[in-house]
Design a protein around this motif. Structure first.
Motif, PDB file in Angstrom:
ATOM      1  N   ARG A 128      30.968  27.580  30.851  1.00 21.29           N
ATOM      2  CA  ARG A 128      32.147  27.630  29.966  1.00 21.29           C
ATOM      3  C   ARG A 128      32.545  29.075  29.685  1.00 21.29           C
ATOM      4  N   LYS A 129      31.558  29.944  29.535  1.00 18.70           N
ATOM      5  CA  LYS A 129      31.819  31.357  29.268  1.00 18.70           C
ATOM      6  C   LYS A 129      32.103  32.112  30.560  1.00 18.70           C
ATOM      7  N   LEU A 130      31.184  31.957  31.548  1.00 14.16           N
ATOM      8  CA  LEU A 130      31.315  32.727  32.786  1.00 14.16           C
ATOM      9  C   LEU A 130      32.526  32.289  33.598  1.00 14.16           C
ATOM     10  N   GLY A 131      32.821  31.003  33.605  1.00 15.22           N
ATOM     11  CA  GLY A 131      33.968  30.519  34.364  1.00 15.22           C
ATOM     12  C   GLY A 131      35.276  31.123  33.904  1.00 15.22           C
ATOM     13  N   ARG A 132      35.383  31.333  32.599  1.00 14.75           N
ATOM     14  CA  ARG A 132      36.587  31.971  32.060  1.00 14.75           C
ATOM     15  C   ARG A 132      36.585  33.465  32.362  1.00 14.75           C
ATOM     16  N   GLU A 133      35.413  34.107  32.243  1.00 16.67           N
ATOM     17  CA  GLU A 133      35.329  35.540  32.526  1.00 16.67           C
ATOM     18  C   GLU A 133      35.683  35.852  33.978  1.00 16.67           C
ATOM     19  N   LEU A 134      35.303  34.954  34.886  1.00 13.73           N
ATOM     20  CA  LEU A 134      35.578  35.159  36.314  1.00 13.73           C
ATOM     21  C   LEU A 134      36.968  34.688  36.711  1.00 13.73           C
ATOM     22  N   GLY A 135      37.728  34.170  35.759  1.00 16.47           N
ATOM     23  CA  GLY A 135      39.073  33.708  36.068  1.00 16.47           C
ATOM     24  C   GLY A 135      39.099  32.476  36.939  1.00 16.47           C
ATOM     25  N   LEU A 136      38.125  31.582  36.749  1.00 14.39           N
ATOM     26  CA  LEU A 136      38.076  30.361  37.541  1.00 14.39           C
ATOM     27  C   LEU A 136      38.884  29.236  36.890  1.00 14.39           C
ATOM     28  N   PHE A 137      38.746  29.081  35.587  1.00 13.61           N
ATOM     29  CA  PHE A 137      39.483  28.033  34.876  1.00 13.61           C
ATOM     30  C   PHE A 137      39.677  28.471  33.436  1.00 13.61           C
TER      31      PHE A 137
END
Length: 425
Positions: free
Chosen positions: A5-14
């Motif tokens: 939830r945190k990393l996915g947003r940081e990486l611009g995935l979702f």
């Protein structure tokens, strides 16, 4: 493990937005690239295994789900009906009733079976606000679903074939199950009671459960019984995963269903010329795309296997003098199907650009010597430097290395039930 939830947003995935709603994430370009790679992979694996892809509407009449049993046994998890021109339409919670109608739309001979319909389609669940979060629990999902219509004597081979596809997909994705579960009805289930949460009869349930036990036993897989976790129409094998918070969830499943073929009056003409009832095997190889990507983020921390990486190759010119060559290398890489970006010299020092793009599986450094000689020096994500090679040759090797392992072979078998005309040799 990483928190997707945190990393996915940081990486611009979702990401998500209150105006769209809770449990309804959207995919950004990098995440869409991962999703597309996963969808393309499973479509090709299924094609090689003899599946036929279909598409069906995400809406259905309430009557459809009354026949299937979903309305009586599952309606609390469904969205309310929408009144449309004297009819009530429902967002589907499952794809299986649509596939049953597809099967019923044509007559079938025993020679056609097993008939495997696959679909990457939308499903909708009225999840409570407190239960949703990230990609693991959403209200709209894309499910890698399939339904196999087969004779009773083909069921075990089809379920075994589905299990092999699941295990191969996990190996290619670099993930592993936390445990395997045989989901059964409650121990006190009364199939004759009108208030029962299950449909069908005790004998068919016992037969289906026995078949799934044999599948797990033949595969040499340790498993645990889970009374009360069965679908309302039949027992199932659930492949469980663990998230970063230690919560367990189901990703893939194999189910045996005697109920819906009877409910929809499905038939095939047997070798004896008489009509017989097929069995329906439900299976999802990578489950919902949302949960699969969540697990990939948490296991790999953004350093995805090369075939899944949002950017597979980053081209780094050492100076502005090599920029034109770098752009040309990127064009040629893109023509080969690689997902590629150029990290231009004016974006920072070479070291800084290498660090910024550390999650890319490959980096191609172009200096004055390489530009003049038509070479590239490829650096792998683990830091290993490969010998400089001619541009075309290097890109061909990268293209091959960015293919999922299962698709480098000639054939992926669905099991003993495969029909040779559907599976390339």
């Amino acid at each position: 493990m990483y928190d997707h939830r945190k990393l996915g947003r940081e990486l611009g995935l979702f990401d998500s937005d209150p105006l769209i709603g809770a449990g309804l994430p959207y995919w950004l370009p990098a995440g869409a690239a991962v999703r597309h790679a996963l969808e393309s992979y499973i479509a090709e694996v299924e094609r090689r295994a003899g599946y036929q892809q279909v598409y069906s509407p995400v809406l259905g009449k309430r009557e459809l789900y009354e026949i299937s049993g979903h309305w009586a046994k599952y309606h609390e998890d469904m969205y309310p009906p929408m009144d449309m021109g004297g009819e009530q339409l429902v967002l589907r919670p499952s794809i299986c009733p649509h596939h049953a109608l597809m099967y019923r739309s044509r007559s079938h001979s025993y020679r056609e079976l097993p008939l495997r319909f696959s679909e990457l389609g939308g499903q909708y669940r009225a999840e409570l606000s407190g239960a949703i979060g990230g990609l693991n629990r959403v209200r709209a999902m894309q499910l890698n679903d399939a339904h196999i219509f087969c004779r009773l004597d083909q069921v075990a081979a089809e379920a075994e074939g589905a299990l092999r596809l699941i295990n191969q997909a996990y190996a290619d994705m670099g993930i592993s199950a936390s445990r395997y579960v045989l989901a059964l009805p409650s121990e006190d289930a009364d199939f004759n009671s009108p208030s029962s949460k299950y449909v069908g009869d005790a004998a068919s349930w016992a037969q289906a459960a026995g078949l799934l036990r044999d599948v797990l036993k033949n595969a040499g897989i340790d498993y645990e019984d889970a009374p009360g976790d069965a679908a309302f129409y039949g027992p199932k094998i659930d492949i469980q995963m663990m998230d970063s918070a230690g919560r367990e969830f189901s990703l893939s499943t194999i189910q045996i269903d005697f109920h819906q073929p009877a409910a929809f009056d499905l038939e095939y003409v047997g070798a004896d010329g008489n009509k017989h009832r097929p069995v329906m095997v439900h299976r999802a190889i990578v489950g919902s795309i949302e949960r699969a990507v969540a697990q990939l983020i948490e296991v790999h921390g953004g350093a995805f296997p090369a075939w899944l990486a949002p950017v597979q190759l980053v081209v780094l010119p050492i100076s502005d003098d090599e920029d034109k060559v770098a752009v040309e290398v990127a064009r040629r890489a893109s023509d080969r199907g690689l997902r590629v970006e150029v990290a231009h010299a004016d974006e920072g020092s070479l070291g800084a650009r290498i660090r910024e793009n550390r999650l890319a599986p490959y980096q191609a450094v172009i200096g004055a010597r390489e530009a003049a000689a038509g070479l590239v020096a490829v650096r792998q994500r683990d830091g290993q430097q490969l010998a400089a090679a001619e541009i075309g040759m290097a890109l061909d090797e990268l293209r091959d290395s960015c293919q999922p392992p299962a698709l480098r072979s000639q054939c992926v078998s669905a099991g003993a039930g495969s029909r040779s005309r559907s599976v390339p040799r």
